[in-house]
Write an enzyme that holds these catalytic residues in place. Sequence first.
Site, PDB file in Angstrom:
ATOM      1  N   CYS A  25      25.571  22.838 121.856  1.00  0.00           N
ATOM      2  CA  CYS A  25      26.436  22.858 120.669  1.00  0.00           C
ATOM      3  C   CYS A  25      27.793  22.192 120.893  1.00  0.00           C
ATOM      4  O   CYS A  25      28.484  21.849 119.929  1.00  0.00           O
ATOM      5  CB  CYS A  25      26.628  24.294 120.193  1.00  0.00           C
ATOM      6  SG  CYS A  25      25.080  25.115 119.753  1.00  0.00           S
TER       7      CYS A  25
ATOM      8  N   HIS B 139      32.881  24.597 115.592  1.00  0.00           N
ATOM      9  CA  HIS B 139      31.418  24.577 115.593  1.00  0.00           C
ATOM     10  C   HIS B 139      30.907  25.607 114.591  1.00  0.00           C
ATOM     11  O   HIS B 139      31.330  26.766 114.603  1.00  0.00           O
ATOM     12  CB  HIS B 139      30.910  24.886 116.998  1.00  0.00           C
ATOM     13  CG  HIS B 139      29.446  25.153 117.070  1.00  0.00           C
ATOM     14  ND1 HIS B 139      28.508  24.337 116.477  1.00  0.00           N
ATOM     15  CD2 HIS B 139      28.745  26.168 117.661  1.00  0.00           C
ATOM     16  CE1 HIS B 139      27.295  24.820 116.708  1.00  0.00           C
ATOM     17  NE2 HIS B 139      27.418  25.930 117.409  1.00  0.00           N
TER      18      HIS B 139
ATOM     19  N   ASN C  33      23.410  26.689 111.868  1.00  0.00           N
ATOM     20  CA  ASN C  33      23.871  26.127 113.139  1.00  0.00           C
ATOM     21  C   ASN C  33      22.987  24.936 113.506  1.00  0.00           C
ATOM     22  O   ASN C  33      21.822  25.104 113.850  1.00  0.00           O
ATOM     23  CB  ASN C  33      23.810  27.205 114.225  1.00  0.00           C
ATOM     24  CG  ASN C  33      24.306  26.721 115.576  1.00  0.00           C
ATOM     25  OD1 ASN C  33      24.511  25.534 115.797  1.00  0.00           O
ATOM     26  ND2 ASN C  33      24.498  27.648 116.501  1.00  0.00           N
TER      27      ASN C  33
END
Length: 319
Positions: A113, A246, A276
């Site tokens: 990520c 994020h 996500n």
Amino acid sequence: MKRSLILGIGSYLPKKVVTNDELTLTIETSDEWIVKRTGIKQRHIAEDNEMTSDMATSAAKLALDNAGIDKNEIDLIIVATTTPDRTFPSCATIVQSKLGCKNAFAFDIQAVCSGFVYALSIADNFIKSGQVRTVLVIGAEIMSRILDWQDRSTCVLFGDGAGAIVLSSSTEDDSGIISTNLHSDGTFHDLLYTSGGTAYNGVAGTICMNGTVVFEHAIEKLSASILEILSQNDLEICDIDWFVLHQANIRIIELVARRLKIPYEKMIVSIDQHANTSAASIPLALYYARSSGKLKKHDVAVLAAIGGGLTWGTCLVRI
């Protein structure tokens, strides 16, 4: 002094949308529970014949159009991904072929990520060193193919998508990437990982996560990394127009804002629409911020991400 200026931003989300209500048909959960715990309302899922390189190419084409430059002006392509088409060759070389960027060299980086922030830092250093002038930085993931769709602790969290940015060398002192910081701590590698691997067992495996501990690390490390980059540049929270974190969990975004006393209206939030998307998260949020009219030229933004490894980092940029 050379700066890496953002010339264009592009995004791509697969057409197939899976809502929280649709997930309740196969696992024990509810729309209310998912929204309250994560902020996610839906996620996009790639078609069976759709590859990571396809999504990356689509996002890249939009970024190139947005930048108003020709594909042959690209010197370097970096793709941040955990889910490449194949173990090798790199997704970036496949994207190079699909785009027809004959003058570019290409490679992948993998920091889960955090991948897009890592890729931005690498691209920025290539530009500042004078080795390249224009770089295509892409984050692209098909997370749906490494999920256990019966594990409600992980399958509700992730989606597929891609985002891209065109960076180019500029001598505008007040615009572009100002600085980056990157961190890793491999002692926490077993907090977030896949159950498989090429050398480990020859299969891709599925995502395994200690969600509670990862959540705590995310708040702590994102907060510290943001404060670090502000301190390095003699800036305060009030000097920043936008914070693009994020898009992993709305509660992480809220708690970082609360801890650092960031006015919540300065936080860019797009997780509700795409969940996500790992390395695609930051560029997708940037594209949303730009297309919605929030992010404007000369705005100062902090980009911050954390991912498996653990890896985390921050980028300070004037648009």
